[in-house]
Write a protein that holds these residues in place. Sequence first.
Motif, PDB file in Angstrom:
ATOM      1  N   PHE A  36       0.816  -1.211   0.000  1.00 45.69           N
ATOM      2  CA  PHE A  36       0.000   0.000   0.000  1.00 45.69           C
ATOM      3  C   PHE A  36       0.851   1.263   0.000  1.00 45.69           C
ATOM      4  N   ALA A  37       2.160   1.108  -0.048  1.00 44.09           N
ATOM      5  CA  ALA A  37       3.069   2.264  -0.007  1.00 44.09           C
ATOM      6  C   ALA A  37       3.743   2.443  -1.365  1.00 44.09           C
ATOM      7  N   GLN A  38       2.952   2.570  -2.415  1.00 44.57           N
ATOM      8  CA  GLN A  38       3.485   2.730  -3.770  1.00 44.57           C
ATOM      9  C   GLN A  38       3.655   4.215  -4.070  1.00 44.57           C
ATOM     10  N   ILE A  39       4.796   4.770  -3.673  1.00 48.79           N
ATOM     11  CA  ILE A  39       5.031   6.203  -3.865  1.00 48.79           C
ATOM     12  C   ILE A  39       5.648   6.497  -5.228  1.00 48.79           C
ATOM     13  N   VAL A  40       6.283   5.487  -5.863  1.00 47.93           N
ATOM     14  CA  VAL A  40       6.857   5.633  -7.204  1.00 47.93           C
ATOM     15  C   VAL A  40       6.636   4.325  -7.961  1.00 47.93           C
ATOM     16  N   PRO A  41       6.822   4.320  -9.287  1.00 53.80           N
ATOM     17  CA  PRO A  41       6.699   3.061 -10.034  1.00 53.80           C
ATOM     18  C   PRO A  41       7.707   2.014  -9.548  1.00 53.80           C
ATOM     19  N   PRO A  42       7.390   0.732  -9.684  1.00 48.69           N
ATOM     20  CA  PRO A  42       8.272  -0.332  -9.161  1.00 48.69           C
ATOM     21  C   PRO A  42       9.685  -0.303  -9.742  1.00 48.69           C
ATOM     22  N   THR A  43       9.827   0.132 -11.004  1.00 52.91           N
ATOM     23  CA  THR A  43      11.147   0.114 -11.643  1.00 52.91           C
ATOM     24  C   THR A  43      11.959   1.383 -11.378  1.00 52.91           C
ATOM     25  N   GLU A  44      11.406   2.331 -10.657  1.00 50.00           N
ATOM     26  CA  GLU A  44      12.120   3.584 -10.382  1.00 50.00           C
ATOM     27  C   GLU A  44      13.282   3.330  -9.422  1.00 50.00           C
ATOM     28  N   MET A  45      14.426   3.975  -9.691  1.00 49.28           N
ATOM     29  CA  MET A  45      15.601   3.808  -8.845  1.00 49.28           C
ATOM     30  C   MET A  45      15.446   4.623  -7.555  1.00 49.28           C
ATOM     31  N   VAL A  46      15.944   4.064  -6.462  1.00 52.42           N
ATOM     32  CA  VAL A  46      15.899   4.736  -5.158  1.00 52.42           C
ATOM     33  C   VAL A  46      17.259   4.570  -4.486  1.00 52.42           C
ATOM     34  N   VAL A  47      17.537   5.441  -3.526  1.00 51.34           N
ATOM     35  CA  VAL A  47      18.709   5.260  -2.674  1.00 51.34           C
ATOM     36  C   VAL A  47      18.193   4.806  -1.310  1.00 51.34           C
ATOM     37  N   LEU A  48      18.759   3.712  -0.828  1.00 52.69           N
ATOM     38  CA  LEU A  48      18.286   3.091   0.410  1.00 52.69           C
ATOM     39  C   LEU A  48      19.366   3.206   1.486  1.00 52.69           C
ATOM     40  N   VAL A  49      19.030   3.930   2.554  1.00 56.59           N
ATOM     41  CA  VAL A  49      19.932   4.075   3.699  1.00 56.59           C
ATOM     42  C   VAL A  49      19.482   3.087   4.763  1.00 56.59           C
ATOM     43  N   THR A  50      20.313   2.107   5.057  1.00 62.99           N
ATOM     44  CA  THR A  50      19.993   1.083   6.052  1.00 62.99           C
ATOM     45  C   THR A  50      20.696   1.427   7.358  1.00 62.99           C
ATOM     46  N   LEU A  51      19.914   1.542   8.421  1.00 58.92           N
ATOM     47  CA  LEU A  51      20.427   1.933   9.733  1.00 58.92           C
ATOM     48  C   LEU A  51      20.255   0.771  10.706  1.00 58.92           C
ATOM     49  N   GLU A  52      21.360   0.238  11.189  1.00 57.29           N
ATOM     50  CA  GLU A  52      21.278  -0.789  12.228  1.00 57.29           C
ATOM     51  C   GLU A  52      20.872  -0.130  13.541  1.00 57.29           C
ATOM     52  N   THR A  53      19.843  -0.655  14.166  1.00 55.70           N
ATOM     53  CA  THR A  53      19.273  -0.050  15.372  1.00 55.70           C
ATOM     54  C   THR A  53      19.216  -1.072  16.493  1.00 55.70           C
TER      55      THR A  53
END
Length: 341
Positions: free
Chosen positions: A187-204
């Motif tokens: 339900f969180a489709q903010i952009v098309p599936p093939t659109e590139m994103v930058v993902l910042v992974t934070l260990e918590t």
Amino acid sequence: MNEVLSQDEIDQLLTAISTGDIESEEVSQATDQRKIKIYDFKRPDKFSKEQIRTVSIMHETFARLTTTALSAQLRSMVHVHVASVDQLTYEEFIRSIPNPTTLGIINMDPLKGSAVLEIDPAITFSIIDRLFGGQGEGTKVQRDLSDIEQSVMEGIIVRILGNLREAWSQVIDLRPRLGQIETNPQFAQIVPPTEMVVLVTLETKVGEVEGMMNFCIPYLTIEPIISKLSAQYMYSTVRSGATTENLNIIKERLSTVHVNVVAEIGSINLTVRDVLSLRVGDVIRLQDTRTTDPMVLKIGNRKKFLCRPGLVGNKVAVQITQKLEDIEKEEFEELAVEGEE
């Protein structure tokens, strides 16, 4: 440019291969000198290594601020640090997170579009348990958040977004705002599936519970400031200090600050005994103050202006007549002239 062999050279080469003097594998290695770089048109790289490194530096600051903020709010040891910064498609990000989970849809004003802050369910329930008076233990049961739990997490995410704004302040005056919270990634489709994103992974880590926080920013959202995502730009901004953009930000923030403004008629020193003996109708004679003298207008604790009392309608008011700094400047110039004479 490839070297072209003559007919004699070709004959000598074939003879050497047939007699066993040269292995055919060596010939293929010698003739194929081209370096082939694999390029996936379905997943093109939109971010350079320097831009990825800059994003990592920015969010290391965000991680430190979030560590301090959550530790103070939860009264528990919290540790957040950047584990990785990657570029991938939005579909790959959605498939990599659990269902259900906590997904905050973040409005990235003034940038267009939205980003996603995903908090691992183990971290989510550990925070909720801690705020409700528990020991901060997570839960192994996969379930959606209740209305009360969702409201609690909204407050946590809003607090985290304040740290995000400060971490991005050297690049842009970001004003992130929480739009809504989803638990189903589909339900969180903010952009098309093939659109590139930058993902910042934070260990918590909250107490003894460990998990991940993921901050996903679409390329379309970050594209207007992509040129600013360089160490050179950030360091030049820090060195220059008082840039026009920074001055405007400072002026905007200072314009909402409240200060005390006091019109001071005069002053006198009294003993405590005299103060205790004061009664209604007593007259206090001020030192070195006449009725025709202007009053001093103080901004905070600093004397700033001369003014005269009066009325505006039914309200008591003062009219500013002169700036004290101008008077001090005139007196200094007069002294300088007298010194020359």
